[in-house]
Design an enzyme around this catalytic site. Sequence first.
Site: not given
Length: 370
Positions: A15, A73, A92, A94, A116, A268
Site C-alpha cells: 500500500r 503502517k 497507523y 497500534h 486508529e 495488530d
Amino acid sequence: MIIGIPKEIKTLESRVSMTPGAVETLTRRGHTVLVESGAGKGSGLPDEQYAAAGAKLTDAAGAWGAEMVIKVKEPIAAEYQYLRKGLLLFTYLHLAADKPLTEVLLKSGTIGIAYETVQLPGGGLPLLLPMSEVAGRMAPQVGAHHLEKSEGGRGLLLGGVPGVPQASVVILGAGVVGTNAAKIAMGMGAQVTVLDVNHSRLQYLDDIYQGRIVTVSSNEPNIRKAVTYADLLIGAVLITGAKAPRLVTRDMIGTMKEGSVIVDVAVDQGGCVETIKATTHAAPTYLVDGVVHYGVANMPGAVPRTSTYALCNQTLPYAMKLAQKGVEALHEDRSLALGLNTYLGELTYGAVGEAFGMPSTTVEKVLGLA
C-alpha cells in the site's frame, strides 16, 4: 508544509499512503509533497503519475526529512533512525501492541498521530473503518483458503455442496470487521455464528440477515462452546487504542478440531487469541495443537490497490487540515486530537500507558486545552 510519502518497507506491504490524486490536491494548495521513488508501485501507481500530480520524487531519507510524514503502517526498526523531535507522523501506530516503537517515539520526541484512534463524537473510527472493512471481507476468503488440505486445513469447502454440510464459521465481535466477515462468510455459503457483548449489535445482525446467521451473547462459557465446533474462527474484537482482550485461552485451543483455522484480525492490537502471534504475508500461518493460526498484521496489504484508495479517501481530509495548520489543527478538531498518541516525549494515550505500565498524560494538557 513539506509532506513526505515514504515507501512502505514492512514485508510484502504494497500500500501507499497517498494516491496521485491526493498529492495533486495537496500541491494545488501550495504544499510540497516529497514521494519516495517506487512508493506507489505495489498499488499500480507509478512514479510518473506522482510527478504529473506535482510531487517531487526522492529517496527514503528525503521523504522522511519532511515536516510531516504520512504512512500506512507503523515505523519498523529500520525506520527508527528517521524519527526526530517535532516530526509530525500521521499513520497507523497500534502502540498498545508495540512497546519498542512506543519507547522510540517518546525518546525521539516525535508527534505521533494514530489513524486508529481518531474518533468521531459518536464513537466512530473513520480512519480505521476502511481497513476494517477490507480485513473483515478478507478474513473468510483467507480462512477458506487455509481450510484446504494443502494449506494444513481440514480439507473443507466453506460452503459445502448439496448433500454435504457447509463449514462452521465463528466470529468473535460484531463490529465493522465482524459484520463484514459475516456478510462474506454467509455469501460463501457457510454456517455463521457471531458472538458479541453488545446486544444491540446482535439485534442488528439478526434483523438484516433475517435469522440466517446465529447470534450468541459473548461470555466465557459461550466462547468455550463455540470454538469446539468452529471450522474457521475469526477474531474481530476491538477496544479503541488498547490491547485486545484475550477471549480464546490456550486451553480452549486444545478443544478445537484438528485442521481448523484461526484468523485473528485483532493481531495488530495483540490479538484476542492467546496463542496468536504476528506473522507476515510471506509466512502467514503456523500450527498450535494442529490448529492453523493466521496472524498477518497487515491483511489489507494483500489487496493494495483497493486498500490504498479506500484508506486515502478517509485520511486525505485530515491530512489537509494538518498540512494547513500543523499541530494547531488539533486545537480545532477534537476528533483529530484524539488521534494524538505521543507528543514531544510524552505519552498522550492512556490505554497505551496501561498496557505497558508507563506514565501518560492527556491531549488536553499537552495542547494547553485543559
